[in-house]
Design an enzyme around this catalytic site. Structure first.
Site, PDB file in Angstrom:
ATOM      1  N   ASN A   9       0.870  -1.189   0.000  1.00 50.40           N
ATOM      2  CA  ASN A   9       0.000   0.000   0.000  1.00 50.40           C
ATOM      3  C   ASN A   9       0.902   1.234   0.000  1.00 50.40           C
ATOM      4  OD1 ASN A   9      -1.808   2.035   0.478  1.00 50.40           O
ATOM      5  ND2 ASN A   9      -2.386   1.343   2.538  1.00 50.40           N
ATOM      6  N   TRP A  10       0.941   1.903  -1.141  1.00 53.97           N
ATOM      7  CA  TRP A  10       1.852   3.053  -1.265  1.00 53.97           C
ATOM      8  C   TRP A  10       1.302   4.314  -0.598  1.00 53.97           C
ATOM      9  CZ3 TRP A  10       3.506   2.512  -7.171  1.00 53.97           C
ATOM     10  CH2 TRP A  10       4.217   1.310  -7.316  1.00 53.97           C
ATOM     11  N   LYS A  11       0.046   4.244  -0.168  1.00 56.84           N
ATOM     12  CA  LYS A  11      -0.605   5.403   0.484  1.00 56.84           C
ATOM     13  C   LYS A  11      -0.438   6.654  -0.387  1.00 56.84           C
ATOM     14  CE  LYS A  11      -0.172   3.138   4.902  1.00 56.84           C
ATOM     15  NZ  LYS A  11      -0.057   3.237   6.357  1.00 56.84           N
ATOM     16  N   HIS A  99      -9.680   1.084   5.316  1.00 57.33           N
ATOM     17  CA  HIS A  99      -8.364   1.244   5.948  1.00 57.33           C
ATOM     18  C   HIS A  99      -8.517   2.181   7.146  1.00 57.33           C
ATOM     19  CE1 HIS A  99      -4.213   2.402   6.629  1.00 57.33           C
ATOM     20  NE2 HIS A  99      -3.862   1.320   5.933  1.00 57.33           N
ATOM     21  N   GLU A 101      -6.866   4.548   8.199  1.00 56.42           N
ATOM     22  CA  GLU A 101      -6.652   5.977   7.917  1.00 56.42           C
ATOM     23  C   GLU A 101      -7.911   6.598   7.310  1.00 56.42           C
ATOM     24  OE1 GLU A 101      -2.969   5.494   5.749  1.00 56.42           O
ATOM     25  OE2 GLU A 101      -2.013   4.859   7.611  1.00 56.42           O
ATOM     26  N   GLU A 171      -4.924  -4.840  10.957  1.00 51.93           N
ATOM     27  CA  GLU A 171      -3.922  -3.783  11.088  1.00 51.93           C
ATOM     28  C   GLU A 171      -4.173  -3.021  12.391  1.00 51.93           C
ATOM     29  OE1 GLU A 171      -2.098  -2.516   7.087  1.00 51.93           O
ATOM     30  OE2 GLU A 171      -3.939  -1.387   7.331  1.00 51.93           O
ATOM     31  N   GLY A 177       2.887   2.428  10.810  1.00 46.52           N
ATOM     32  CA  GLY A 177       3.809   3.533  10.603  1.00 46.52           C
ATOM     33  C   GLY A 177       4.568   3.958  11.847  1.00 46.52           C
ATOM     34  N   SER A 213       3.912  -1.929  10.318  1.00 46.75           N
ATOM     35  CA  SER A 213       5.369  -1.938  10.440  1.00 46.75           C
ATOM     36  C   SER A 213       6.001  -3.276  10.038  1.00 46.75           C
ATOM     37  CB  SER A 213       5.792  -1.542  11.861  1.00 46.75           C
ATOM     38  OG  SER A 213       5.330  -0.232  12.169  1.00 46.75           O
ATOM     39  N   GLY A 234       2.946  -1.084   4.303  1.00 48.61           N
ATOM     40  CA  GLY A 234       2.966   0.335   3.954  1.00 48.61           C
ATOM     41  C   GLY A 234       4.364   0.800   3.626  1.00 48.61           C
ATOM     42  N   GLY A 235       5.008   1.445   4.602  1.00 51.92           N
ATOM     43  CA  GLY A 235       6.316   2.080   4.399  1.00 51.92           C
ATOM     44  C   GLY A 235       7.335   1.215   3.686  1.00 51.92           C
TER      45      GLY A 235
HETATM   46  P1  13P Z   1       3.200   0.499   7.660  1.00 51.44           P
HETATM   47  O1  13P Z   1       3.721  -0.770   7.069  1.00 51.44           O
HETATM   48  O2  13P Z   1       3.892   1.722   7.158  1.00 51.44           O
HETATM   49  O3  13P Z   1       3.136   0.423   9.155  1.00 51.44           O
HETATM   50  O4  13P Z   1       1.680   0.672   7.153  1.00 51.44           O
HETATM   51  C1  13P Z   1       0.798  -0.372   7.322  1.00 51.44           C
HETATM   52  C2  13P Z   1      -0.452  -0.069   6.581  1.00 51.44           C
HETATM   53  O5  13P Z   1      -1.245   0.757   6.991  1.00 51.44           O
HETATM   54  C3  13P Z   1      -0.680  -0.761   5.307  1.00 51.44           C
HETATM   55  O6  13P Z   1      -1.972  -0.553   4.837  1.00 51.44           O
END
Ligand code: 13P
Length: 238
Positions: A9-11, A99, A101, A171, A177, A213, A234-235
């Protein structure tokens, strides 16, 4: 074990030029890798999707493309939203739904999550239902009840024919993050709980992913000891 699935997920990172660069690099890395037993998905920002799918198709990169969100509505006066059929035209096959967020920052309620999930699967796309508790909920030892409620709200009454299109991603909000990965024990307990709740809702063999993470160092232990079917990254996916 279910077929493993890893989703990046590149957000809201990478413009379309940067996205093309990354997907080309991924294509090189994945070439000649034994990928016949794993599903890989990248989830770029909406404006990058067309460019990313062009590279994936022309260079035969062994992965599918997803979207980070889709409108609950099919079409019409919804400024700023993107419909599932628009995504489908771009050969998007996966959509993240609910998600944390989106839930926290864009007021996506359980009800909208449930309706969006139905909008996605009704058009034949795969939905990744995201669930997970905040730190205060875990500290109060309400994490299981909280996740149970999220699963019921989204999945109860889902027509049988759509159930194979659902994947669940656990999650925990406090691990996203932050560099604070849930322990393998916490992940195992929750994924087992999610499988039990899913089975009670007639989604017996649903894939359960973990996100929060995840990186190259902790992934193997999370699979082996956490009993997950894969990851929502994510990251580290950047
Ligand atoms: P991180 O891997 O950056 O913690 O993000 C997780 C996430 O929200 C993937 O959708």
């Amino acid at each position: 074990m279910n077929r493993p699935l890893v989703i990046g997920n590149w957000k809201m990172n990478l413009d379309y030029v940067e996205a093309v660069h990354l997907i080309q690099q991924l294509g090189v890395v994945l070439k000649n890798k034994p990928l016949e037993h794993v599903d890989l998905v990248v989830v770029p920002p909406f404006v990058d999707i067309r460019s990313v799918t062009s590279v994936v198709e022309s260079e035969r990169v062994a992965l599918e493309v997803g979207a980070q969100h889709a409108s609950v509505h099919d079409a019409g006066a919804h400024t700023g939203e993107v419909s599932v059929s628009m995504l489908q035209r771009l050969n998007v096959t996966w959509v993240l739904v609910g998600h944390s967020e989106r839930r926290a920052m864009y007021a996506m309620t359980d009800e909208v999550v449930a309706q969006t999930l139905r909008t996605v699967v009704r058009q034949g796309l795969r939905a990744v239902l995201c669930v997970g508790e905040e730190l205060s909920v875990r500290e109060a030892q309400n994490d299981r009840d909280f996740v149970t409620a999220q699963l019921h709200a989204a999945l109860e009454g889902l027509d049988e024919k759509w159930r194979p299109l659902v994947t669940i991603a656990y999650e925990p909000v406090w691990a996203i993050g932050t560099g604070l990965t849930a322990s393998t024990e916490q992940v195992r307990e929750m994924t087992e709980h999610i499988r039990t709740v899913a089975a009670s809702l007639s989604l017996g063999d649903v894939r359960v992913l973990y996100g929060g993470s995840v990186n190259a160092e902790n992934a193997a232990a999370l699979v082996n000891e956490g009993h997950v079917d894969g990851f929502l990254v994510g990251g580290a996916s950047l």
